[in-house]
Design an enzyme around this catalytic site. Sequence first.
Site, mmCIF file in Angstrom:
data_model
loop_
_atom_site.group_PDB
_atom_site.id
_atom_site.type_symbol
_atom_site.label_atom_id
_atom_site.label_comp_id
_atom_site.label_asym_id
_atom_site.label_seq_id
_atom_site.Cartn_x
_atom_site.Cartn_y
_atom_site.Cartn_z
ATOM 1 N N ARG A 17 0.843 -1.206 0.000
ATOM 2 C CA ARG A 17 0.000 0.000 0.000
ATOM 3 C C ARG A 17 0.878 1.258 0.000
ATOM 4 N NH1 ARG A 17 -0.877 4.749 2.216
ATOM 5 N NH2 ARG A 17 -0.243 3.853 4.215
ATOM 6 N N HIS A 209 7.074 4.084 12.311
ATOM 7 C CA HIS A 209 7.041 4.001 10.836
ATOM 8 C C HIS A 209 8.110 4.970 10.344
ATOM 9 C CE1 HIS A 209 4.464 3.547 7.058
ATOM 10 N NE2 HIS A 209 5.323 4.482 6.728
ATOM 11 N N HIS A 211 10.992 6.592 7.933
ATOM 12 C CA HIS A 211 11.481 6.713 6.568
ATOM 13 C C HIS A 211 12.993 6.862 6.600
ATOM 14 C CE1 HIS A 211 7.639 7.745 4.096
ATOM 15 N NE2 HIS A 211 7.527 6.651 4.792
ATOM 16 N N CYS A 242 10.183 9.182 -1.186
ATOM 17 C CA CYS A 242 9.690 10.284 -0.362
ATOM 18 C C CYS A 242 9.073 11.290 -1.332
ATOM 19 C CB CYS A 242 10.843 10.902 0.412
ATOM 20 S SG CYS A 242 10.360 12.374 1.315
ATOM 21 N N ASN A 251 10.480 4.777 2.484
ATOM 22 C CA ASN A 251 10.290 3.727 3.471
ATOM 23 C C ASN A 251 11.581 2.956 3.747
ATOM 24 O OD1 ASN A 251 7.412 3.604 4.190
ATOM 25 N ND2 ASN A 251 7.112 3.286 2.001
#
Lengths: 301, 310
Positions: A17, A209, A211, A242, A251
């Site tokens: 996703r 989460h 990056h 990004c 990610n």
Amino acid sequence: MGHVLPEKVKIVEVGPRDGLQNEKTIVPTDTKIHLINMLSESGLPVIEATSFVSPKWVPQMADQVEVMKGICRKSGVTYPVLTPNLKGFQSAMKAGASEVAIFGAASELFSKKNINCSVDESLQRFDEVMKAAKEAGVPVRGYVSCVVGCPYEGKVAPEKVAHVAKRLYSMGCYEISLGDTIGVGTPGSMSEMLEAVSREVPVSALAVHCHDTYGQALANILVALQMGISVVDSSVAGLGGCPYAQGASGNVATEDVVYMLHGLGIQTGVDLPKLMDAGAFICRTLNRKTNSKVAQATCKL
Amino acid sequence: MGNVPTTVKHCLSYEQLIHDYPWLRRWLQEEKEIVPTGVKIQLIDMLSGTGLPVIEATSFVSSKWVPQMADHTDVLRGIHRAPHVRYPVLTPNMQGLQDAVAAGATEVAVFGSASETFSKKNINCSIDESLLRFEEVINTAKERQIPVRGYVSCTLGCPYEGFIEPSKVAEVAKRLYDMGCYEVSLGDTIGVGTPGSMFKMLESVMKEVPPCALAVHCHDTYGQALANILTALQMGVCVVDSAVAGLGGCPYAQGSSGNVSTEDVLYMLHGMGIETGVNLAKVIEAGDFICNALCRKTNSKVAQAKGRTQ
């Protein structure tokens, strides 16, 4: 280690996703389904499958229903989907979703620019989704974006992040994933933010989460683990750039996270070679190189 | 900082001082193209203006073995030596030391390995034999009051032997320290280490060598370098080796990354409130310069991100 680390970490795989959503190439439905099925076989416990957002806004997720209906749901694996509003929630339920996710931002400017309303207004919208989800007995995961920095506002106050996280938790989200949306965080800002949030939300209900835009993700994840967090979001092959820094990475790669966790003696249930197979598959299909250093190193020895 | 979490406070207790060593020599050595002397000198001069306290300039190894370093004397003589910056050079043997001293070197470095097989394959002798050679170099350097830095390679894994016992690393580190190396840099040569193995290795080494005499030299081949460096900082290490633009591949995994980039290390340290004395923007400029000169992309994520933010 000097710090007490969790024995087990739950990895939430967001590649299908969050990862694909930020890839330029539109991926065929069959490919998405095959990727999710491969990820299911690798031992990942949670795989975010798709997003029930309007295809006008996110064309990559237009096949949300077909994907949801097409995947082989492995027993013991959950497949949450994003539901930005009640309509999305209803479509998700029709398509057979059994877990959903909603998003809040810790930055007012980001909220306005991203979804055209203030943080408070967005949380009110999600109230409807929360009510419907509760009635349906469907668990809801909450995301907070821009937790250590915003592309518009710059530094974000830890107290603001704590405020939004607490709202989502009080509304009924079983878990809050704290996102370093532009990857500017470091162990310094990460620990400051986590300290503030864990005063309002129990650590067992928090996830990170991170990056990897500035290469800090694994160090930030390590700090989070040292503070008691045991849920980590990541994306196979580090898919998903990004959106605020053209060509920069986004990610953190699941392979690199798993390598670190296993090296720490932390159980994840994930089979790294199978995970790398899934990463290799999607990179071949997208005709792009993996962002995972573990995958790069392993393929080239 | 008020209620500072233990991790950050621990690092701050070391007088907020982290020395950063961009191992220019190492990555240039592994770059395939021979870099012109003028370019090397310009790079070192740019790095000298960034605030970096130590810049490893070249290697006095036979040019037969390492053609990239054939111009070692010209480089050492050609650079502008900034005050408060040190320019150590590698000296694998007495010949190298003599040439280095003749060229004006004021600090040298020697290499040991924690893996017997790696030692044999790399320098054609056992660890013990190599340490005997280095003893000669160290004693001579001491007489001339030239400080010597020691390196231990393969501290977290060997491309031939695989797992390396932390006690073996400790043994080699101790030998180098006892022989007179003022500092011992522990290298994760193939980047396989994780915070788990880093912790165990450092625990072992710190029983034999004081933390203030230790440095870590992490490779980023598996993306673990910053997490490993963080672990080392939390254990009291306050010297970190890195390479501008993260150039210098891993010779054991074609096309994989090697050295951790100085820019990414600095970003993390500054973000943690740790002082380095280094100007990150100037390091990025130096990185841009050498990448243009080599016609290749930077390996630094910070440089990539800063170069591309809309």
